[in-house]
Design an enzyme around this catalytic site. Structure first.
Site, PDB file in Angstrom:
ATOM      1  N   LEU A 287       0.861  -1.054   0.049  1.00 40.77           N
ATOM      2  CA  LEU A 287       0.097  -0.035   0.079  1.00 40.77           C
ATOM      3  C   LEU A 287       0.906   1.343  -0.062  1.00 40.77           C
ATOM      4  CD1 LEU A 287      -2.763   1.213   0.067  1.00 40.77           C
ATOM      5  CD2 LEU A 287      -2.763   1.240   2.638  1.00 40.77           C
ATOM      6  N   ASN A 337      -3.171 -10.996   1.751  1.00 44.04           N
ATOM      7  CA  ASN A 337      -1.851 -10.943   1.084  1.00 44.04           C
ATOM      8  C   ASN A 337      -0.998  -9.771   1.014  1.00 44.04           C
ATOM      9  OD1 ASN A 337       0.000 -12.961   0.106  1.00 44.04           O
ATOM     10  ND2 ASN A 337      -1.104 -12.934  -2.017  1.00 44.04           N
ATOM     11  N   TYR A 343      -6.075  -5.925  -4.648  1.00 41.48           N
ATOM     12  CA  TYR A 343      -6.754  -7.428  -4.941  1.00 41.48           C
ATOM     13  C   TYR A 343      -7.578  -8.013  -4.048  1.00 41.48           C
ATOM     14  CZ  TYR A 343      -6.646 -11.864  -7.311  1.00 41.48           C
ATOM     15  OH  TYR A 343      -6.990 -13.219  -7.749  1.00 41.48           O
ATOM     16  N   THR A 379      -1.491 -21.505 -13.458  1.00 41.93           N
ATOM     17  CA  THR A 379      -1.706 -20.721 -14.789  1.00 41.93           C
ATOM     18  C   THR A 379      -0.420 -19.806 -15.260  1.00 41.93           C
ATOM     19  OG1 THR A 379      -2.478 -18.826 -13.633  1.00 41.93           O
ATOM     20  CG2 THR A 379      -4.085 -20.398 -14.174  1.00 41.93           C
TER      21      THR A 379
HETATM   22  P1  NAD Z   1      -5.512 -14.605 -16.448  1.00 41.53           P
HETATM   23  O1  NAD Z   1      -4.514 -13.463 -16.225  1.00 41.53           O
HETATM   24  O2  NAD Z   1      -4.399 -15.901 -17.286  1.00 41.53           O
HETATM   25  O3  NAD Z   1      -6.694 -14.549 -17.529  1.00 41.53           O
HETATM   26  C1  NAD Z   1      -7.660 -13.467 -16.958  1.00 41.53           C
HETATM   27  C2  NAD Z   1      -8.445 -13.176 -18.251  1.00 41.53           C
HETATM   28  O4  NAD Z   1      -9.148 -11.993 -18.111  1.00 41.53           O
HETATM   29  C3  NAD Z   1      -7.384 -12.856 -19.393  1.00 41.53           C
HETATM   30  O5  NAD Z   1      -7.834 -13.380 -20.856  1.00 41.53           O
HETATM   31  C4  NAD Z   1      -7.745 -11.140 -19.720  1.00 41.53           C
HETATM   32  O6  NAD Z   1      -7.507 -10.766 -20.986  1.00 41.53           O
HETATM   33  C5  NAD Z   1      -9.282 -11.201 -19.108  1.00 41.53           C
HETATM   34  N1  NAD Z   1      -9.456  -9.664 -18.789  1.00 41.53           N
HETATM   35  C6  NAD Z   1      -8.512  -9.051 -18.116  1.00 41.53           C
HETATM   36  N2  NAD Z   1      -9.217  -7.737 -17.869  1.00 41.53           N
HETATM   37  C7  NAD Z   1     -10.268  -7.875 -18.621  1.00 41.53           C
HETATM   38  C8  NAD Z   1     -11.512  -6.772 -18.950  1.00 41.53           C
HETATM   39  N3  NAD Z   1     -11.553  -5.725 -18.351  1.00 41.53           N
HETATM   40  N4  NAD Z   1     -12.342  -7.170 -19.462  1.00 41.53           N
HETATM   41  C9  NAD Z   1     -12.477  -8.424 -20.260  1.00 41.53           C
HETATM   42  N5  NAD Z   1     -11.616  -9.435 -19.944  1.00 41.53           N
HETATM   43  C10 NAD Z   1     -10.418  -9.110 -19.227  1.00 41.53           C
HETATM   44  O7  NAD Z   1      -5.814 -15.315 -14.935  1.00 41.53           O
HETATM   45  P2  NAD Z   1      -6.361 -16.432 -14.281  1.00 41.53           P
HETATM   46  O8  NAD Z   1      -5.031 -16.872 -13.568  1.00 41.53           O
HETATM   47  O9  NAD Z   1      -6.750 -17.433 -15.404  1.00 41.53           O
HETATM   48  O10 NAD Z   1      -7.533 -15.937 -13.363  1.00 41.53           O
HETATM   49  C11 NAD Z   1      -8.878 -15.948 -13.642  1.00 41.53           C
HETATM   50  C12 NAD Z   1      -9.638 -15.399 -12.516  1.00 41.53           C
HETATM   51  O11 NAD Z   1      -9.481 -16.559 -11.239  1.00 41.53           O
HETATM   52  C13 NAD Z   1      -9.245 -14.138 -12.211  1.00 41.53           C
HETATM   53  O12 NAD Z   1     -10.481 -13.426 -11.599  1.00 41.53           O
HETATM   54  C14 NAD Z   1      -8.222 -14.272 -10.962  1.00 41.53           C
HETATM   55  O13 NAD Z   1      -8.237 -12.996 -10.123  1.00 41.53           O
HETATM   56  C15 NAD Z   1      -8.806 -15.411 -10.156  1.00 41.53           C
HETATM   57  N6  NAD Z   1      -7.644 -16.074  -9.559  1.00 41.53           N
HETATM   58  C16 NAD Z   1      -6.727 -16.884 -10.023  1.00 41.53           C
HETATM   59  C17 NAD Z   1      -5.941 -17.518  -9.126  1.00 41.53           C
HETATM   60  C18 NAD Z   1      -4.654 -18.459  -9.741  1.00 41.53           C
HETATM   61  O14 NAD Z   1      -3.988 -18.952  -8.916  1.00 41.53           O
HETATM   62  N7  NAD Z   1      -4.392 -18.216 -10.800  1.00 41.53           N
HETATM   63  C19 NAD Z   1      -6.053 -17.659  -7.744  1.00 41.53           C
HETATM   64  C20 NAD Z   1      -6.917 -16.873  -7.489  1.00 41.53           C
HETATM   65  C21 NAD Z   1      -8.214 -16.234  -8.171  1.00 41.53           C
END
Ligand code: NAD
Length: 438
Positions: A287, A337, A343, A379
Site C-alpha cells: 500500500l 496477502n 486485489y 496458470t
Molecule cells: P489470466 O490473467 O490468465 O486470465 C484473465 C483473463 O481476463 C485474460 O484473458 C484477460 O484478458 C481477461 N481480462 C482482464 N481484464 C479484462 C477486462 N477488463 N475485460 C474483459 N476481460 C478481461 O488469469 P487466471 O489466472 O486465469 O485468473 C482468472 C480469475 O481467477 C481471475 O479473476 C483471478 O483473479 C482469479 N484467481 C486466479 C488464481 C490463480 O492462482 N491463477 C487464484 C485466485 C483467483
C-alpha cells in the site's frame, strides 16, 4: 510450468527422501474423465445418530456402486445430520475410526450435517463440531483424499452437490463446508441428458480467452452449453480460437467499458442462462508504494464491473429464470496477502456481493449467485511468481500441490448445473484446503 517436485515425490528415491526428511508428500490427483467418471471401489454409506434423510436414491445417482466390503471404498458418506448433542458425536468417531485407513487413494469422504438450530444450543454445538472434525480429518488423510461437510435438510436438493463432491471432479476441493437449501429451484427446460446437463443453455464467461476462464468455457461446453467467450478486444484472436474450438461465439469487449452490461444484453437477444464473472487482474504493490491508478484498475475490473454488469443484466431481464451467476473470488480475499491490498479488497468484495445478492436474486429472478475462491492454480499468472513464493503457494495446502484450471472449471460447472438450484450464496474455495485463511 510443470510441478517437478510432485513428479519427483512419486519416484522411489522421492518417496524415501520425503518420508525421511518430513517434506510434503503430494499424491497425483485423480481427475474426471469420460471413460472413468468414478473410480472403482464403491461407496460406503454410514450413519451416526438417527437421520431423517432419504439418501439411497440420491447416492444411487452418484455412479458409485455400493461398497461390498472387498477392497477399499472409493467414497464414504457419513450421515451425521441427526446428531443433536455432544454424546451423539461419539457415533461419528465410532463410524469413521475403523474405516478411515481403508479409504482408497484420491477417495472422497463427505460428512452430512444439519443447519444449526438457533433454538437448540446443544444441537448447534454438536453440528458445529462437525465442521472442526471435517476440516481436521481433511488435513490428516493425505493421498489425494478429500473431506467435505454438506449441511442439508433435503437429500434430493443436494443431489448435484453430492455427485460433485463424490466424484473426481472435486479433486482440489477439500475441507469445505457447503450449505444446501431446502428447496430446489426447478430450472425450466431442464435437460434430460445427464451427460450434457447444460444442453440448450447459453453461458457467458468473462476473461475466457485463456487461463481459468478458457477451462471454464471448455467445461461448460462439454456439459452442453453454447458458450460466449468474452475478453478484451486485444485478446480477440485468442477468444475466437477458443470460441471456434467450442462451437461458441467470441465477444470482444472490455468489461469495464461504459455500457458493457447493456451491450452484452444486446449481443444475446435470446437471453443468458449462466453468467461467469472470471475476468480479473492483479497490480501488486504494498500500500505504501501503490499509486491510485493501480488501486483503481483492480477494483474496477475485479469488482465494480462485476457489480455493474450483474445489475444491468438482471434489470434487463437478460438472465433467464433458473439462471446461474458464478463470480470469482480468491483466497487472498479471505486471508489477505502482502502486496495485494487492492486485489484482496476486490475479491473480498465479491464475497460480500454474493452473500447479499443471493437471496434477492433467487426470490426476484429465480437466479442463484455463488462464488468460487481459487487458491494456488497453475496458470501463466502463477508461473510468473518468484520460485520460492511459488513453491510455498503450491505446498501450503492439504494436498501439497497447486490446482489446475480444470478444478475451478468443474466447481463452476457444478454451481451452473440445472440441479444446483438449492445451492445459493455459497463461496466455495478451490484451494486444496490452503492454510491461508483456513
Ligand atoms: P489470466 O490473467 O490468465 O486470465 C484473465 C483473463 O481476463 C485474460 O484473458 C484477460 O484478458 C481477461 N481480462 C482482464 N481484464 C479484462 C477486462 N477488463 N475485460 C474483459 N476481460 C478481461 O488469469 P487466471 O489466472 O486465469 O485468473 C482468472 C480469475 O481467477 C481471475 O479473476 C483471478 O483473479 C482469479 N484467481 C486466479 C488464481 C490463480 O492462482 N491463477 C487464484 C485466485 C483467483
Amino acid at each position: 510450468m510443470a510441478d517437478r517436485y510432485l513428479s519427483f515425490a512419486g519416484t522411489a528415491p522421492g518417496r524415501f527422501l520425503t518420508r525421511r526428511l518430513g517434506l510434503p508428500r503430494p499424491a497425483p490427483l485423480l481427475r474426471w474423465s469420460a471413460d472413468r467418471p468414478v473410480p472403482d471401489g464403491g461407496l460406503l454409506h454410514l450413519t451416526a445418530g438417527t437421520s431423517g434423510l432419504d439418501l439411497a436414491p440420491v447416492l444411487a445417482r452418484t455412479g458409485h456402486a455400493p461398497y461390498d466390503t472387498t477392497g477399499r471404498p472409493a467414497a464414504v458418506v457419513l450421515d451425521a445430520s441427526g446428531i443433536r448433542d455432544v454424546e451423539g458425536l461419539a457415533e461419528v468417531h465410532a463410524a469413521l475410526h475403523p474405516v478411515v485407513r481403508s479409504v482408497a487413494t484420491s477417495g472422497r469422504i463427505v460428512v452430512l450435517g444439519a443447519p444449526l438450530d438457533p433454538a437448540d444450543h446443544h444441537q448447534a454445538a454438536a453440528q458445529q463440531a462437525l465442521e472442526g472434525f471435517t476440516r481436521s480429518l481433511a488435513k490428516e488423510t493425505g493421498g489425494g483424499r478429500t473431506v467435505n461437510l454438506v449441511r442439508l435438510t433435503d437429500a434430493r436438493a443436494a443431489a448435484s452437490t453430492l455427485c460433485f463432491l463424490l466424484s473426481p471432479k472435486s479433486a482440489y476441493v477439500s475441507g469445505q463446508v457447503i450449505e444446501v437449501g431446502a428447496h430446489e429451484t426447478a430450472a425450466p427446460h431442464a435437460s434430460h441428458d445427464s451427460d450434457r446437463p447444460l444442453a440448450g443453455r447459453t453461458a457467458l464467461v468473462t476473461g475466457a480467452a485463456r487461463g481459468i476462464g478458457e477451462a471454464v468455457a471448455e467445461t461448460l461446453a462439454r456439459d452442453g452449453a453454447k458458450v460466449v467467450v468474452l475478453d478484451v478486444p486485444q485478446a480477440e484472436e485468442d477468444a475466437r480460437r477458443v470460441a471456434d474450438r467450442l462451437g461458441g461465439i467470441a465477444l470482444p469487449l472490455d468489461i469495464t467499458a461504459a455500457g458493457a452490461g447493456p451491450r452484452i444484453a444486446r449481443a444475446l437477444p435470446d437471453g443468458l442462462d449462466v453468467l461467469v464473472h472470471n475476468a480479473g487482474i492483479t497490480r501488486d504493490r504494498r500500500l505504501v508504494n501503490m499509486p491510485a491508478d493501480r488501486w483503481r484498475s483492480v477494483l474496477e475490473v475485479n469488482l465494480a464491473s462485476v457489480l455493474r454488469t450483474t445489475d444491468a443484466l438482471l434489470a434487463a431481464g437478460a438472465l433467464k429464470r433458473g439462471g446461474r451467476i458464478v463470480a470469482t473470488a480468491s483466497i487472498a480475499g479471505i486471508a489477505g496477502n502482502a502486496g495485494q491490498t487492492n486485489y484482496a479488497a476486490s475479491k473480498a468484495g465479491i464475497t460480500g456481493l454474493v452473500r447479499s445478492l443471493a437471496p434477492h436474486a433467487l426470490a426476484g429472478h429465480g437466479v442463484t449467485v455463488n462464488a468460487v475462491a481459487p487458491g494456488f492454480i497453475e496458470t501463466k499468472m502463477t508461473a510468473a511468481v518468484p520460485l520460492l513464493i511459488r513453491e510455498a503457494g503450491r505446498r501450503m495446502n492439504s494436498l501439497a500441490q497447486g490446482g489446475l484450471p480444470i478444478d475451478v472449471a468443474e466447481t463452476t460447472a457444478w454451481l451452473a448445473h440445472p440441479a444446483s438450484g438449492a445451492v445459493n450464496g455459497q463461496v466455495v474455495r478451490v484451494c486444496g484446503q490452503s492454510l491461508l485463511g483456513a
